[in-house]
Enzyme design. Sequence first.
Site, mmCIF file in Angstrom:
data_model
loop_
_atom_site.group_PDB
_atom_site.id
_atom_site.type_symbol
_atom_site.label_atom_id
_atom_site.label_comp_id
_atom_site.label_asym_id
_atom_site.label_seq_id
_atom_site.Cartn_x
_atom_site.Cartn_y
_atom_site.Cartn_z
ATOM 1 N N MET A 22 -73.203 -51.210 47.715
ATOM 2 C CA MET A 22 -72.429 -50.231 46.952
ATOM 3 C C MET A 22 -72.419 -50.621 45.472
ATOM 4 S SD MET A 22 -69.486 -48.873 49.457
ATOM 5 C CE MET A 22 -68.402 -50.253 49.304
ATOM 6 N N HIS A 29 -74.951 -60.917 46.485
ATOM 7 C CA HIS A 29 -75.882 -59.816 46.760
ATOM 8 C C HIS A 29 -77.311 -60.221 46.374
ATOM 9 C CE1 HIS A 29 -72.273 -56.988 46.055
ATOM 10 N NE2 HIS A 29 -72.699 -56.644 47.254
ATOM 11 N N GLY A 147 -74.995 -58.896 54.989
ATOM 12 C CA GLY A 147 -74.282 -60.155 54.840
ATOM 13 C C GLY A 147 -73.334 -60.429 56.003
ATOM 14 N N SER A 186 -67.453 -57.653 45.404
ATOM 15 C CA SER A 186 -67.314 -56.785 44.227
ATOM 16 C C SER A 186 -65.842 -56.515 43.948
ATOM 17 C CB SER A 186 -68.040 -55.458 44.454
ATOM 18 O OG SER A 186 -69.368 -55.694 44.865
HETATM 19 P P1 AMP Z 1 -71.347 -54.190 49.559
HETATM 20 O O1 AMP Z 1 -71.948 -53.774 48.282
HETATM 21 O O2 AMP Z 1 -70.064 -54.904 49.400
HETATM 22 O O3 AMP Z 1 -71.311 -53.076 50.560
HETATM 23 O O4 AMP Z 1 -72.322 -55.287 50.173
HETATM 24 C C1 AMP Z 1 -73.686 -55.031 50.349
HETATM 25 C C2 AMP Z 1 -74.256 -56.077 51.275
HETATM 26 O O5 AMP Z 1 -74.078 -57.361 50.690
HETATM 27 C C3 AMP Z 1 -73.548 -56.114 52.636
HETATM 28 O O6 AMP Z 1 -74.491 -56.372 53.652
HETATM 29 C C4 AMP Z 1 -72.595 -57.264 52.466
HETATM 30 O O7 AMP Z 1 -72.260 -57.894 53.688
HETATM 31 C C5 AMP Z 1 -73.411 -58.195 51.602
HETATM 32 N N1 AMP Z 1 -72.535 -59.120 50.876
HETATM 33 C C6 AMP Z 1 -71.538 -58.798 50.006
HETATM 34 N N2 AMP Z 1 -70.912 -59.913 49.592
HETATM 35 C C7 AMP Z 1 -71.518 -60.951 50.227
HETATM 36 C C8 AMP Z 1 -71.332 -62.366 50.239
HETATM 37 N N3 AMP Z 1 -70.372 -62.934 49.526
HETATM 38 N N4 AMP Z 1 -72.135 -63.124 50.999
HETATM 39 C C9 AMP Z 1 -73.117 -62.547 51.766
HETATM 40 N N5 AMP Z 1 -73.336 -61.228 51.790
HETATM 41 C C10 AMP Z 1 -72.560 -60.441 51.052
#
Ligand code: AMP
Length: 285
Positions: A22, A29, A147, A186
């Site tokens: 997102m 990321h 993640g 984020s």
């Molecule tokens: P998001 O933008 O928060 O939807 O995250 C996008 C992807 O990055 C998802 O698969 C999350 O699980 C992964 N992600 C976000 N933060 C982390 C983190 N601290 N460690 C590992 N993966 C992450």
Amino acid sequence: MRIAHTIDELAPHTGGVLIPTMGALHPGHLLLVEAARKYADEHSGIPVVVSVFVNPTQFNEQLDFDTYPKRLDQDARACANAGATCVFAPSVPTMYPTDDPVPVPPLPQVASSPMLEDHHRPGHFPGVCQVCKRLFDLCKPSATIFGEKDWQQLSCIRAMCAQLDLPIDVIGHPTIREPDGVAMSSRNLNLTTAQRKQAVGIVRGLIEAGQHANPADAERAGRDTAESHGVRMEYLAVRDASTLLAPKPDEPARVLAAGRLGDVRLIDNAPWPNFSLDAPDAHLE
Ligand code: AMP
């Protein structure tokens, strides 16, 4: 590296590794993007696509959606440096055309595990499965990286791909943490300085839970630790790592947690029992 906003612009970059995000990308990321680059290099240089789309259908709180940080230019530069081939940043009408409604796929059972995300964020996993299935249809990835920080989401996507028999390798990436142990997110950008200090309570709760061999004791102690830092906990639960139901002896288990600081909601999880950061005391005040 290209930025694709439309399906036509995305077309030359299909068939590779997809990292759905997102946006408001942090170094965690970008490690997923680097892992995707490595995977792609080992698979005849297939494309690495990072999608950046703040999906309205997975937010159950308007304020959370409205305040979700957005910064596409910065994200695109970071993705290029980390080895992405393309950033796919579609509009809402591109993702959800009004004349051709995008269905919510049949939900796997893990999407509604009792008293976890689904209970506190009703509609969240239907939205996640809907957007990921749409992204899979558009990007046609052979692999996708998620993640472990979002363990319940990763479990849902694995189960959805298995249920729909999608030919996609779903890869989980370990959680990336700040030096004090807080999981990178984020949403950390929306914490005040004081709240950011309190946020360490969640990971300390996970560590404390790992010290107890009985799930009920672990949950009580973990929650108390997190709340002693001022985090308003929604849940801290020990579950079977695959089914997300009650843990079974001799099967891998996970402790999963969600809590709030002001308006900001944070989640985290860890293997259970015996979770420790590499050198937690070096970082924790
Ligand atoms: P998001 O933008 O928060 O939807 O995250 C996008 C992807 O990055 C998802 O698969 C999350 O699980 C992964 N992600 C976000 N933060 C982390 C983190 N601290 N460690 C590992 N993966 C992450």
